[in-house]
Design a protein around this motif. Structure first.
Motif, PDB file in Angstrom:
ATOM      1  N   ALA A  26     -12.531   3.683   2.934  1.00 60.21           N
ATOM      2  CA  ALA A  26     -11.749   3.603   4.264  1.00 60.21           C
ATOM      3  C   ALA A  26     -11.338   2.999   4.845  1.00 60.21           C
ATOM      4  O   ALA A  26      -9.643   2.605   4.371  1.00 60.21           O
ATOM      5  CB  ALA A  26     -11.280   5.003   3.729  1.00 60.21           C
ATOM      6  N   ALA A  27     -11.784   3.415   5.916  1.00 58.25           N
ATOM      7  CA  ALA A  27     -11.231   2.929   7.980  1.00 58.25           C
ATOM      8  C   ALA A  27     -11.814   1.343   7.793  1.00 58.25           C
ATOM      9  O   ALA A  27     -11.329   1.083   7.993  1.00 58.25           O
ATOM     10  CB  ALA A  27     -13.023   3.640   8.051  1.00 58.25           C
ATOM     11  N   TRP A  29     -11.252  -0.890   4.681  1.00 56.01           N
ATOM     12  CA  TRP A  29     -10.263  -1.025   3.742  1.00 56.01           C
ATOM     13  C   TRP A  29      -8.942  -1.265   5.355  1.00 56.01           C
ATOM     14  O   TRP A  29      -7.870  -2.530   4.866  1.00 56.01           O
ATOM     15  CB  TRP A  29      -9.408  -0.256   2.813  1.00 56.01           C
ATOM     16  N   ASP A  30      -8.378   0.113   6.234  1.00 61.02           N
ATOM     17  CA  ASP A  30      -7.985   0.350   7.376  1.00 61.02           C
ATOM     18  C   ASP A  30      -7.776  -1.419   8.618  1.00 61.02           C
ATOM     19  O   ASP A  30      -6.404  -0.894   7.748  1.00 61.02           O
ATOM     20  CB  ASP A  30      -7.528   2.188   7.799  1.00 61.02           C
ATOM     21  N   ARG A  31      -8.889  -0.999   8.316  1.00 63.49           N
ATOM     22  CA  ARG A  31      -8.703  -1.984   9.294  1.00 63.49           C
ATOM     23  C   ARG A  31      -8.456  -3.675   9.160  1.00 63.49           C
ATOM     24  O   ARG A  31      -8.151  -4.500   9.558  1.00 63.49           O
ATOM     25  CB  ARG A  31     -10.077  -2.320  10.483  1.00 63.49           C
ATOM     26  N   HIS A  33      -6.605  -3.999   6.576  1.00 62.47           N
ATOM     27  CA  HIS A  33      -5.362  -4.286   5.508  1.00 62.47           C
ATOM     28  C   HIS A  33      -5.753  -4.458   4.450  1.00 62.47           C
ATOM     29  O   HIS A  33      -5.175  -5.645   3.492  1.00 62.47           O
ATOM     30  CB  HIS A  33      -4.647  -5.386   6.130  1.00 62.47           C
ATOM     31  N   ASP A  78      -9.138   9.172   2.533  1.00 62.74           N
ATOM     32  CA  ASP A  78      -8.617   8.093   2.225  1.00 62.74           C
ATOM     33  C   ASP A  78      -7.256   8.108   2.016  1.00 62.74           C
ATOM     34  O   ASP A  78      -6.685   8.090   0.857  1.00 62.74           O
ATOM     35  CB  ASP A  78      -8.986   6.848   1.123  1.00 62.74           C
ATOM     36  N   GLY A  80      -4.755   6.230   3.071  1.00 58.18           N
ATOM     37  CA  GLY A  80      -3.700   4.846   2.495  1.00 58.18           C
ATOM     38  C   GLY A  80      -3.826   4.788   0.791  1.00 58.18           C
ATOM     39  O   GLY A  80      -2.717   5.120   0.714  1.00 58.18           O
ATOM     40  N   THR A  81      -4.460   5.286   0.011  1.00 57.40           N
ATOM     41  CA  THR A  81      -5.427   4.847  -0.871  1.00 57.40           C
ATOM     42  C   THR A  81      -4.362   5.932  -1.787  1.00 57.40           C
ATOM     43  O   THR A  81      -3.658   6.077  -2.923  1.00 57.40           O
ATOM     44  CB  THR A  81      -6.918   5.199  -1.507  1.00 57.40           C
TER      45      THR A  81
END
Length: 95
Positions: A26-27, A29-31, A33, A78, A80-81
């Motif tokens: 998750a981290a 994927w966020d970094r 984008h 997560d 974002g998901t």
């Protein structure tokens, strides 16, 4: 809260998937984008899209407690998901 057996099974299945396939990434994927397409395909296979949509229309035909459990288990690691799944299920599918 007392859950039905089906709700416990849903919670446990989504939790196991999220812990293995979502939370560790998750981290990053966020970094980066990044939209984790393969992870979302796995969530779709679990029935996380269209949770409350009747089965006659291709949904899982579950209740809103089940939807809350799905979102909670994904969001635990997560956000974002979880947001993507929430938007699909709540404003999109509810219409």
């Amino acid at each position: 809260m007392l859950l039905t057996e089906d709700q416990r099974l849903i919670r446990d299945a989504v939790r196991a998937y999220a812990r293995e396939q979502l939370w560790p990434h998750a981290a990053r994927w966020d970094r980066e984008h990044t939209f984790p397409r393969e992870a979302h395909r796995g969530l779709a296979e679990l029935g996380c899209y269209g949770v409350c949509v009747p089965t006659d229309y291709g949904g899982a035909g579950l209740d809103y407690v089940s939807l809350a459990l799905v979102l909670e288990e994904i969001a635990a690691g997560d956000g974002g998901t979880s947001t993507a799944i929430s938007v699909n299920n709540c404003p999109v599918c509810a219409i």
